[in-house]
Design a protein around this motif. Sequence first.
Motif, PDB file in Angstrom:
ATOM      1  N   ASN A   1       0.830  -1.192   0.000  1.00  0.00           N
ATOM      2  CA  ASN A   1       0.000   0.000   0.000  1.00  0.00           C
ATOM      3  C   ASN A   1       0.869   1.247   0.000  1.00  0.00           C
ATOM      4  O   ASN A   1       1.930   1.272   0.602  1.00  0.00           O
ATOM      5  CB  ASN A   1      -0.913   0.019   1.214  1.00  0.00           C
ATOM      6  N   LEU A   2       0.355   2.268  -0.624  1.00  0.00           N
ATOM      7  CA  LEU A   2       1.090   3.519  -0.719  1.00  0.00           C
ATOM      8  C   LEU A   2       0.564   4.491   0.332  1.00  0.00           C
ATOM      9  O   LEU A   2      -0.136   5.434   0.030  1.00  0.00           O
ATOM     10  CB  LEU A   2       0.964   4.101  -2.119  1.00  0.00           C
ATOM     11  N   ASP A   3       0.909   4.212   1.583  1.00  0.00           N
ATOM     12  CA  ASP A   3       0.555   5.126   2.653  1.00  0.00           C
ATOM     13  C   ASP A   3       1.828   5.428   3.449  1.00  0.00           C
ATOM     14  O   ASP A   3       2.856   4.777   3.275  1.00  0.00           O
ATOM     15  CB  ASP A   3      -0.556   4.569   3.542  1.00  0.00           C
ATOM     16  N   GLU A   4       1.758   6.433   4.284  1.00  0.00           N
ATOM     17  CA  GLU A   4       2.961   6.907   4.975  1.00  0.00           C
ATOM     18  C   GLU A   4       3.672   5.819   5.782  1.00  0.00           C
ATOM     19  O   GLU A   4       4.897   5.677   5.657  1.00  0.00           O
ATOM     20  CB  GLU A   4       2.619   8.103   5.861  1.00  0.00           C
ATOM     21  N   PRO A   5       2.986   5.023   6.603  1.00  0.00           N
ATOM     22  CA  PRO A   5       3.702   3.995   7.362  1.00  0.00           C
ATOM     23  C   PRO A   5       4.452   2.998   6.470  1.00  0.00           C
ATOM     24  O   PRO A   5       5.579   2.617   6.762  1.00  0.00           O
ATOM     25  CB  PRO A   5       2.599   3.296   8.172  1.00  0.00           C
ATOM     26  N   ASN A   6       3.834   2.575   5.364  1.00  0.00           N
ATOM     27  CA  ASN A   6       4.483   1.624   4.465  1.00  0.00           C
ATOM     28  C   ASN A   6       5.662   2.245   3.729  1.00  0.00           C
ATOM     29  O   ASN A   6       6.690   1.597   3.531  1.00  0.00           O
ATOM     30  CB  ASN A   6       3.475   1.046   3.472  1.00  0.00           C
ATOM     31  N   ILE A   7       5.516   3.495   3.306  1.00  0.00           N
ATOM     32  CA  ILE A   7       6.627   4.181   2.642  1.00  0.00           C
ATOM     33  C   ILE A   7       7.800   4.319   3.607  1.00  0.00           C
ATOM     34  O   ILE A   7       8.946   4.016   3.258  1.00  0.00           O
ATOM     35  CB  ILE A   7       6.193   5.556   2.101  1.00  0.00           C
ATOM     36  N   LEU A   8       7.522   4.753   4.836  1.00  0.00           N
ATOM     37  CA  LEU A   8       8.591   4.914   5.828  1.00  0.00           C
ATOM     38  C   LEU A   8       9.257   3.581   6.161  1.00  0.00           C
ATOM     39  O   LEU A   8      10.480   3.508   6.306  1.00  0.00           O
ATOM     40  CB  LEU A   8       8.058   5.586   7.091  1.00  0.00           C
ATOM     41  N   HIS A   9       8.473   2.527   6.264  1.00  0.00           N
ATOM     42  CA  HIS A   9       9.044   1.202   6.531  1.00  0.00           C
ATOM     43  C   HIS A   9       9.968   0.784   5.388  1.00  0.00           C
ATOM     44  O   HIS A   9      11.087   0.302   5.618  1.00  0.00           O
ATOM     45  CB  HIS A   9       7.933   0.171   6.729  1.00  0.00           C
ATOM     46  N   SER A  10       9.507   0.947   4.168  1.00  0.00           N
ATOM     47  CA  SER A  10      10.316   0.592   2.999  1.00  0.00           C
ATOM     48  C   SER A  10      11.612   1.402   2.952  1.00  0.00           C
ATOM     49  O   SER A  10      12.692   0.849   2.710  1.00  0.00           O
ATOM     50  CB  SER A  10       9.507   0.817   1.723  1.00  0.00           C
ATOM     51  N   LEU A  11      11.510   2.706   3.190  1.00  0.00           N
ATOM     52  CA  LEU A  11      12.706   3.550   3.185  1.00  0.00           C
ATOM     53  C   LEU A  11      13.669   3.144   4.296  1.00  0.00           C
ATOM     54  O   LEU A  11      14.888   3.124   4.094  1.00  0.00           O
ATOM     55  CB  LEU A  11      12.324   5.020   3.320  1.00  0.00           C
ATOM     56  N   SER A  22      15.018   5.007  -3.726  1.00  0.00           N
ATOM     57  CA  SER A  22      13.835   4.141  -3.807  1.00  0.00           C
ATOM     58  C   SER A  22      12.838   4.789  -4.758  1.00  0.00           C
ATOM     59  O   SER A  22      12.724   6.004  -4.797  1.00  0.00           O
ATOM     60  CB  SER A  22      13.166   3.988  -2.437  1.00  0.00           C
ATOM     61  N   TYR A  23      12.117   3.965  -5.493  1.00  0.00           N
ATOM     62  CA  TYR A  23      11.026   4.463  -6.332  1.00  0.00           C
ATOM     63  C   TYR A  23       9.708   4.300  -5.599  1.00  0.00           C
ATOM     64  O   TYR A  23       9.466   3.298  -4.929  1.00  0.00           O
ATOM     65  CB  TYR A  23      10.928   3.688  -7.647  1.00  0.00           C
ATOM     66  N   THR A  24       8.849   5.277  -5.731  1.00  0.00           N
ATOM     67  CA  THR A  24       7.451   5.204  -5.345  1.00  0.00           C
ATOM     68  C   THR A  24       6.693   5.592  -6.601  1.00  0.00           C
ATOM     69  O   THR A  24       6.499   6.766  -6.879  1.00  0.00           O
ATOM     70  CB  THR A  24       7.133   6.172  -4.188  1.00  0.00           C
ATOM     71  N   GLY A  25       6.345   4.600  -7.403  1.00  0.00           N
ATOM     72  CA  GLY A  25       5.795   4.882  -8.724  1.00  0.00           C
ATOM     73  C   GLY A  25       6.872   5.567  -9.544  1.00  0.00           C
ATOM     74  O   GLY A  25       8.022   5.142  -9.554  1.00  0.00           O
ATOM     75  N   PRO A  26       6.554   6.672 -10.207  1.00  0.00           N
ATOM     76  CA  PRO A  26       7.556   7.388 -11.006  1.00  0.00           C
ATOM     77  C   PRO A  26       8.409   8.354 -10.175  1.00  0.00           C
ATOM     78  O   PRO A  26       9.280   9.025 -10.702  1.00  0.00           O
ATOM     79  CB  PRO A  26       6.704   8.156 -12.027  1.00  0.00           C
TER      80      PRO A  26
END
Length: 93
Positions: A1-11, A22-26
């Motif tokens: 999912n593209l939400d703040e917690p998931n983005i922060l975890h991935s980063l 890291s890419y988040t879409g384009p």
Amino acid sequence: NLDEPNILHSLRCRYWAKEVYSYTGPILIAVNPWQRRDIYSAAAMEAFRAGSKSDPHIFDIASKAYRALRKDRKSQCVLISGESGSGKTENTK
């Protein structure tokens, strides 16, 4: 999912794996590693230019913009934004 917690975890995971980009879409997200990294070499630049490498990297963004410029004959824009000390200058060299 593209939400703040998931983005922060991935980063966070990529940061600990010493992956700066890291890419988040384009969208390319860069995390300042606060240490010297050998990711801006001439060999790395050539690999992205030749299209033989497509990992998340500022060289990949530049290469895609240049190829689109040549193919579509339309102006391209790369927006670089961030806080003071976030690496904007390093990414525009």
